[in-house]
Design a protein around this motif. Structure first.
Motif, PDB file in Angstrom:
ATOM      1  N   UNK A  25      23.198   6.757  -8.054  1.00  0.00           N
ATOM      2  CA  UNK A  25      21.759   6.716  -8.295  1.00  0.00           C
ATOM      3  C   UNK A  25      20.998   7.454  -7.214  1.00  0.00           C
ATOM      4  N   UNK A  26      19.800   7.862  -7.563  1.00  0.00           N
ATOM      5  CA  UNK A  26      18.860   8.434  -6.609  1.00  0.00           C
ATOM      6  C   UNK A  26      17.733   7.423  -6.459  1.00  0.00           C
ATOM      7  N   UNK A  27      17.423   7.072  -5.214  1.00  0.00           N
ATOM      8  CA  UNK A  27      16.431   6.041  -4.962  1.00  0.00           C
ATOM      9  C   UNK A  27      15.299   6.631  -4.147  1.00  0.00           C
ATOM     10  N   UNK A  28      14.088   6.296  -4.542  1.00  0.00           N
ATOM     11  CA  UNK A  28      12.897   6.728  -3.818  1.00  0.00           C
ATOM     12  C   UNK A  28      12.187   5.480  -3.325  1.00  0.00           C
ATOM     13  N   UNK A  29      11.971   5.431  -2.036  1.00  0.00           N
ATOM     14  CA  UNK A  29      11.262   4.298  -1.448  1.00  0.00           C
ATOM     15  C   UNK A  29      10.049   4.850  -0.719  1.00  0.00           C
ATOM     16  N   UNK A  30       8.896   4.280  -1.007  1.00  0.00           N
ATOM     17  CA  UNK A  30       7.648   4.744  -0.398  1.00  0.00           C
ATOM     18  C   UNK A  30       7.006   3.580   0.335  1.00  0.00           C
ATOM     19  N   UNK A  31       6.677   3.800   1.594  1.00  0.00           N
ATOM     20  CA  UNK A  31       5.981   2.754   2.346  1.00  0.00           C
ATOM     21  C   UNK A  31       4.604   2.535   1.732  1.00  0.00           C
ATOM     22  N   UNK A  32       4.158   1.293   1.718  1.00  0.00           N
ATOM     23  CA  UNK A  32       2.879   0.945   1.086  1.00  0.00           C
ATOM     24  C   UNK A  32       1.720   1.768   1.670  1.00  0.00           C
ATOM     25  N   UNK A  33       1.686   1.910   2.968  1.00  0.00           N
ATOM     26  CA  UNK A  33       0.607   2.658   3.614  1.00  0.00           C
ATOM     27  C   UNK A  33       0.593   4.115   3.144  1.00  0.00           C
ATOM     28  N   UNK A  34       1.774   4.724   3.044  1.00  0.00           N
ATOM     29  CA  UNK A  34       1.868   6.111   2.578  1.00  0.00           C
ATOM     30  C   UNK A  34       1.418   6.225   1.121  1.00  0.00           C
ATOM     31  N   UNK A  35       1.806   5.238   0.307  1.00  0.00           N
ATOM     32  CA  UNK A  35       1.424   5.241  -1.113  1.00  0.00           C
ATOM     33  C   UNK A  35      -0.096   5.209  -1.259  1.00  0.00           C
ATOM     34  N   UNK A  36      -0.754   4.326  -0.497  1.00  0.00           N
ATOM     35  CA  UNK A  36      -2.211   4.250  -0.574  1.00  0.00           C
ATOM     36  C   UNK A  36      -2.873   5.513  -0.038  1.00  0.00           C
ATOM     37  N   UNK A  37      -2.296   6.124   0.981  1.00  0.00           N
ATOM     38  CA  UNK A  37      -2.840   7.387   1.505  1.00  0.00           C
ATOM     39  C   UNK A  37      -2.788   8.478   0.442  1.00  0.00           C
ATOM     40  N   UNK A  38      -1.668   8.565  -0.273  1.00  0.00           N
ATOM     41  CA  UNK A  38      -1.538   9.572  -1.337  1.00  0.00           C
ATOM     42  C   UNK A  38      -2.541   9.292  -2.446  1.00  0.00           C
ATOM     43  N   UNK A  39      -2.667   8.025  -2.858  1.00  0.00           N
ATOM     44  CA  UNK A  39      -3.605   7.701  -3.933  1.00  0.00           C
ATOM     45  C   UNK A  39      -5.046   7.994  -3.520  1.00  0.00           C
TER      46      UNK A  39
END
Length: 81
Positions: A25-39
Motif C-alpha cells: 500500500x501507499x500511505x499518505x499522512x498529513x499533520x493537522x496543522x499542515x492540512x489546515x494551512x493548505x485549506x
C-alpha cells in the motif's frame, strides 16, 4: 481491495485509528496543522474536502436507512413457548 480510503471522514475527528494493509500500500499522512494551512491557502482544496465529507455522510445515512427499511420489511420472528 485496491483504491480504498482508510479513515475517510472519521479521520477528521480527534480519535486515533490504526489499520493494517493486507497488500502492498501507499500511505499518505498529513499533520493537522499542515492540512489546515493548505485549506487556508487553497480554497478549492477545502471545498473539495467538504464536498467529499458531505457525499460520504449522505452515503452513510442512506446505508443506515436502507438497513432500517430491510429490517422493517422482514417477517416477525415467532416465538413458541
Amino acid at each position: 481491495m485496491g483504491g480504498q480510503l482508510v479513515g475517510g471522514m472519521a479521520a477528521q475527528g480527534e480519535h486515533q485509528f490504526f489499520a493494517r494493509a493486507l497488500t502492498d500500500s501507499v500511505v499518505l499522512r498529513i499533520r493537522e496543522e499542515d492540512w489546515f494551512d493548505v485549506m487556508e491557502d487553497h480554497f478549492d482544496v477545502a471545498r473539495s474536502a467538504f464536498r467529499y465529507m458531505a457525499t460520504e455522510r449522505g452515503r452513510v445515512m442512506l446505508a443506515g436507512t436502507t438497513r432500517e427499511a430491510e429490517r422493517a420489511s422482514e417477517p416477525p420472528v415467532s416465538v413458541r413457548p
